[in-house]
Design an enzyme around this catalytic site. Structure first.
Site, mmCIF file in Angstrom:
data_model
loop_
_atom_site.group_PDB
_atom_site.id
_atom_site.type_symbol
_atom_site.label_atom_id
_atom_site.label_comp_id
_atom_site.label_asym_id
_atom_site.label_seq_id
_atom_site.Cartn_x
_atom_site.Cartn_y
_atom_site.Cartn_z
ATOM 1 N N ASP A 154 18.241 -7.323 7.425
ATOM 2 C CA ASP A 154 18.987 -8.524 7.842
ATOM 3 C C ASP A 154 20.332 -8.618 7.131
ATOM 4 O O ASP A 154 21.334 -9.022 7.734
ATOM 5 C CB ASP A 154 18.168 -9.788 7.568
ATOM 6 C CG ASP A 154 17.034 -9.983 8.576
ATOM 7 O OD1 ASP A 154 17.012 -9.270 9.600
ATOM 8 O OD2 ASP A 154 16.172 -10.851 8.335
ATOM 9 N N PRO A 156 15.090 1.127 -5.647
ATOM 10 C CA PRO A 156 14.170 1.279 -6.769
ATOM 11 C C PRO A 156 13.774 2.728 -7.078
ATOM 12 O O PRO A 156 13.558 3.525 -6.167
ATOM 13 C CB PRO A 156 12.944 0.466 -6.347
ATOM 14 C CG PRO A 156 13.067 0.291 -4.880
ATOM 15 C CD PRO A 156 14.535 0.279 -4.575
ATOM 16 N N ASN A 157 13.707 2.996 -8.348
ATOM 17 C CA ASN A 157 13.242 4.283 -8.896
ATOM 18 C C ASN A 157 14.240 5.428 -8.751
ATOM 19 O O ASN A 157 14.009 6.511 -9.279
ATOM 20 C CB ASN A 157 11.877 4.689 -8.301
ATOM 21 C CG ASN A 157 10.812 3.669 -8.615
ATOM 22 O OD1 ASN A 157 10.592 3.344 -9.778
ATOM 23 N ND2 ASN A 157 10.168 3.118 -7.598
ATOM 24 N N HIS A 198 18.475 9.670 2.393
ATOM 25 C CA HIS A 198 17.262 9.899 1.597
ATOM 26 C C HIS A 198 17.323 11.309 1.026
ATOM 27 O O HIS A 198 17.700 12.249 1.751
ATOM 28 C CB HIS A 198 15.993 9.746 2.440
ATOM 29 C CG HIS A 198 15.856 8.379 3.007
ATOM 30 N ND1 HIS A 198 15.459 7.314 2.248
ATOM 31 C CD2 HIS A 198 16.145 7.900 4.240
ATOM 32 C CE1 HIS A 198 15.486 6.234 3.001
ATOM 33 N NE2 HIS A 198 15.902 6.551 4.207
ATOM 34 N N LEU A 199 16.924 11.442 -0.215
ATOM 35 C CA LEU A 199 16.927 12.760 -0.860
ATOM 36 C C LEU A 199 15.941 13.693 -0.172
ATOM 37 O O LEU A 199 16.228 14.865 0.067
ATOM 38 C CB LEU A 199 16.567 12.614 -2.343
ATOM 39 C CG LEU A 199 17.573 11.804 -3.179
ATOM 40 C CD1 LEU A 199 16.974 11.472 -4.548
ATOM 41 C CD2 LEU A 199 18.879 12.567 -3.341
ATOM 42 N N ARG A 237 6.101 6.448 5.288
ATOM 43 C CA ARG A 237 7.534 6.639 5.030
ATOM 44 C C ARG A 237 8.315 6.916 6.320
ATOM 45 O O ARG A 237 9.528 7.069 6.306
ATOM 46 C CB ARG A 237 7.769 7.814 4.066
ATOM 47 C CG ARG A 237 7.256 7.559 2.677
ATOM 48 C CD ARG A 237 7.606 8.698 1.734
ATOM 49 N NE ARG A 237 6.680 8.725 0.632
ATOM 50 C CZ ARG A 237 6.776 7.982 -0.476
ATOM 51 N NH1 ARG A 237 7.784 7.163 -0.638
ATOM 52 N NH2 ARG A 237 5.870 8.054 -1.430
ATOM 53 N N HIS A 280 11.165 1.176 3.833
ATOM 54 C CA HIS A 280 9.978 1.111 4.693
ATOM 55 C C HIS A 280 9.366 -0.282 4.770
ATOM 56 O O HIS A 280 8.406 -0.489 5.503
ATOM 57 C CB HIS A 280 8.926 2.109 4.182
ATOM 58 C CG HIS A 280 9.508 3.425 3.773
ATOM 59 N ND1 HIS A 280 10.125 4.264 4.677
ATOM 60 C CD2 HIS A 280 9.626 4.041 2.555
ATOM 61 C CE1 HIS A 280 10.573 5.344 4.040
ATOM 62 N NE2 HIS A 280 10.282 5.219 2.747
HETATM 63 C C1 DQA Z 1 13.522 8.146 -0.850
HETATM 64 C C2 DQA Z 1 12.280 8.255 0.047
HETATM 65 C C3 DQA Z 1 11.437 7.003 -0.055
HETATM 66 O O1 DQA Z 1 10.299 7.101 0.790
HETATM 67 C C4 DQA Z 1 10.965 6.810 -1.478
HETATM 68 O O2 DQA Z 1 10.238 5.597 -1.591
HETATM 69 C C5 DQA Z 1 12.063 6.863 -2.474
HETATM 70 C C6 DQA Z 1 13.152 7.825 -2.282
HETATM 71 C C7 DQA Z 1 14.334 9.449 -0.867
HETATM 72 O O3 DQA Z 1 15.483 9.388 -1.322
HETATM 73 O O4 DQA Z 1 13.841 10.495 -0.466
HETATM 74 O O5 DQA Z 1 12.019 6.188 -3.512
HETATM 75 O O6 DQA Z 1 14.358 7.119 -0.327
#
Ligand code: DQA
Length: 146
Positions: free
Chosen positions: A86, A9-10, A99-100, A110, A79
């Site tokens: 699973d 997401p996002n 993770h970025l 996190r 998280h």
């Molecule tokens: C993320 C880190 C996560 O904590 C966050 O919710 C994200 C992006 C990252 O790529 O740094 O949406 O996965």
């Protein structure tokens, strides 16, 4: 070698969301980079993004029997999602978590990752290059098996 890159997401809002954390390059730029790196490394790649936990679980299940490696940035579901953990365990496809940002130095919520429990490796804090490193990991594995 067939690799599935899964983004949660996002991540489709990268370039728009909190640029001070995630940078100014867009999600389309990320997808293009991933395709370019995969081509350089001789990997077949598909990139999938969803904002929905169940869709991410379904996509992981669909990889069963036809995918050699998964690169996964489950974003916030990292998280929280036992379901994604699973699914990764169920298909038992080697997975690399990306993770970025460096989740180890951000808010305490996190710092726990369910995905890590099913991943061979975690790469964080390297921006888009983390995906390149994850693809390189699989390419090296492939050559190890030649
Ligand atoms: C993320 C880190 C996560 O904590 C966050 O919710 C994200 C992006 C990252 O790529 O740094 O949406 O996965």
């Amino acid at each position: 070698m067939k690799i599935l890159v899964i983004n949660g997401p996002n991540l489709n809002f990268v370039g728009i969301r909190e640029p001070e954390l995630y940078g100014h390059q867009t999600y389309a730029d990320l997808v293009e980079s991933i395709h370019g790196w995969a081509a350089e490394l001789g990997l077949e790649v598909e990139v999938y993004q969803s904002n929905h936990e169940g869709d991410l679980v379904t996509r992981i299940q669909e990889a069963y029997g036809n995918t050699d490696g998964i690169v996964i940035n489950a974003a916030a579901y990292t998280h929280t999602s036992v379901a994604i953990l699973d699914a990764l365990k169920a298909v038992a496809i080697p997975a690399v978590e990306v993770h970025l940002t460096d989740i180890r130095t951000r808010e305490s919520f996190r710092q726990h990752s369910y995905v890590s429990m099913a991943a061979e490796k975690m790469i964080c804090g390297k921006g888009f290059d983390g995906y390149r490193e994850a693809l390189e990991y699989f390419a090296q594995k492939q050559h190890g098996n030649d």
